[in-house]
Write a protein that holds these residues in place. Structure first.
Motif, mmCIF file in Angstrom:
data_model
loop_
_atom_site.group_PDB
_atom_site.id
_atom_site.type_symbol
_atom_site.label_atom_id
_atom_site.label_comp_id
_atom_site.label_asym_id
_atom_site.label_seq_id
_atom_site.Cartn_x
_atom_site.Cartn_y
_atom_site.Cartn_z
ATOM 1 N N VAL A 19 6.069 10.592 61.046
ATOM 2 C CA VAL A 19 5.125 11.257 60.134
ATOM 3 C C VAL A 19 3.746 11.357 60.805
ATOM 4 N N PRO A 20 3.172 12.557 60.889
ATOM 5 C CA PRO A 20 1.874 12.702 61.560
ATOM 6 C C PRO A 20 0.734 12.109 60.733
ATOM 7 N N GLY A 21 -0.366 11.843 61.427
ATOM 8 C CA GLY A 21 -1.558 11.347 60.752
ATOM 9 C C GLY A 21 -1.635 9.837 60.651
ATOM 10 N N TYR A 22 -0.666 9.122 61.196
ATOM 11 C CA TYR A 22 -0.642 7.657 61.146
ATOM 12 C C TYR A 22 -0.453 7.107 62.565
ATOM 13 N N MET A 64 10.743 13.191 61.445
ATOM 14 C CA MET A 64 10.381 14.566 61.116
ATOM 15 C C MET A 64 11.174 15.551 61.973
ATOM 16 N N GLY A 80 6.164 12.925 68.776
ATOM 17 C CA GLY A 80 5.958 13.693 67.563
ATOM 18 C C GLY A 80 7.082 13.628 66.561
ATOM 19 N N HIS A 127 7.488 8.099 68.138
ATOM 20 C CA HIS A 127 6.134 8.422 67.679
ATOM 21 C C HIS A 127 5.396 9.238 68.732
ATOM 22 N N ASP A 128 5.476 8.823 69.987
ATOM 23 C CA ASP A 128 4.740 9.503 71.054
ATOM 24 C C ASP A 128 5.239 10.920 71.287
#
Length: 341
Positions: A299-302, A227, A296, A293-294
């Motif tokens: 994809v958020p929410g997972y 993202m 940001g 992932h850490d």
């Protein structure tokens, strides 16, 4: 005093081991010559250690120091080359330029792989509209070694019918930072510590880069949508091309830890996103998705485990092997792609 003695012994042993590995991988004398060189080096190192254990102090330390200085003087003279008999898949490094809104890439690898070392060789010049750059994916390929993986970046472009809106993302350009092997060489992680290989940045058609790993080598391949904003995505792509051009002009050695697919991507990202911290996961390529992932970047929410499970494209890639719509089919069900045009 005991701790000092132990530290000196350990340092002497490590110097002896490092020198033996360096000679074993880089001494230009053929296998028999390398064996003799390594044996001689270990013999001398063993003598210095034995003398130290017998109570001598200055002489064995000085002797090993002179031995190491001679080795390091030779080591510094080893320089990477651009003119060797390269393996087919790394015969050409990526290079390109921006012409208006077009990115022109000189050689994109488009192999049709039949086996690990057999393919229909094809390199093509290709052009991509930068104003249609619409996605970035992190592709991670594992082959069963904990923490070890290969990482690719795949940039997606919308079709030429529209520059924006509902036009599908249907053209993908993958970048892979790899070992540049000579035709007779096999990859070795240990050799990657000892200037055995040059560094390569390869631009490839996604069907080449992904199918080689999932369908031919049988590796486990996971795709994560990254993202990044439009500006950052474009800057990262152009930074990769800039780095590839620099590497094509001036070769560098690959290094298993400090100059590999993960460290190069991180270095480029630092130029675009200020404040990215160093992390132990940057040393192990298989842990890079957790780092992204850490911070940001996925994809958020997972959770990371769910992203990994839903992003496992191995089976879909094998099922879509000859499908012209390969890139769309492997993304079915991947978070961030479910509702993508």
């Amino acid at each position: 005093m005991l701790l000092v003695d132990l530290a000196v012994r350990l340092a002497m042993a490590l110097c002896t081991l490092w020198g033996a590995l360096a000679l074993g991988h880089r001494l230009p004398l053929g296998w028999s010559g390398r064996l003799l060189g390594v044996a001689g080096w270990l013999l001398l190192g063993g003598i210095w250690l034995w003398l130290y254990g017998q109570g001598a102090r200055l002489a064995p330390v000085a002797g090993l120091a002179v031995q190491m200085l001679a080795l390091l003087a030779w080591w510094r003279r080893l320089v990477p080359s651009a003119e060797l008999d390269w393996a087919d898949d790394v015969a050409h490094l990526a290079s390109g330029r921006v012409a208006g809104e077009w990115l022109e890439v000189d050689r994109v690898r488009c192999f049709e792989w039949q086996a690990r070392d057999a393919a229909r060789v094809a390199w093509e010049p290709r052009r991509y509209r930068l104003d249609r750059l619409a996605s970035l994916d992190l592709i991670v390929s594992r082959w069963g070694r904990p923490g070890i993986a290969h990482v690719l970046l795949s940039f997606g472009f919308r079709g030429e019918s529209e520059a924006s809106g509902a036009a599908a993302i249907d053209d993908f350009l993958a970048f892979s930072v790899e070992v540049r092997r000579e035709r007779h060489e096999q990859f070795s992680e240990i050799g990657g510590f000892f200037k055995q290989y040059e560094l390569a940045i390869i631009a490839a058609d996604e069907r080449d880069a992904v199918r080689l790993r999932s369908n031919v080598r049988g590796e486990s391949v996971t795709l994560y949508r990254v993202m990044l904003g439009e500006r950052e995505r474009r800057e990262l792509l152009l930074a990769l091309v800039e780095e590839a051009n620099a590497l094509a002009r001036e070769p560098r050695f690959y290094h298993t830890v400090t100059a590999n697919c993960t460290t190069l991507v991180f270095t480029l990202m630092q130029r675009i996103i200020e404040g990215l911290p160093l992390d132990h996961r940057l040393l192990l390529t298989g842990l890079l998705p957790g780092y992204v992932h850490d911070h940001g970047g996925l994809v958020p929410g997972y959770g990371l485990g769910e992203l990994r499970r839903l992003g496992d494209i191995s089976a879909r890639a094998r099922a879509a092997h000859d499908d012209p719509d390969f890139s769309r089919r492997i993304r079915q069900g991947v978070p961030g792609w479910a509702d993508a045009p």
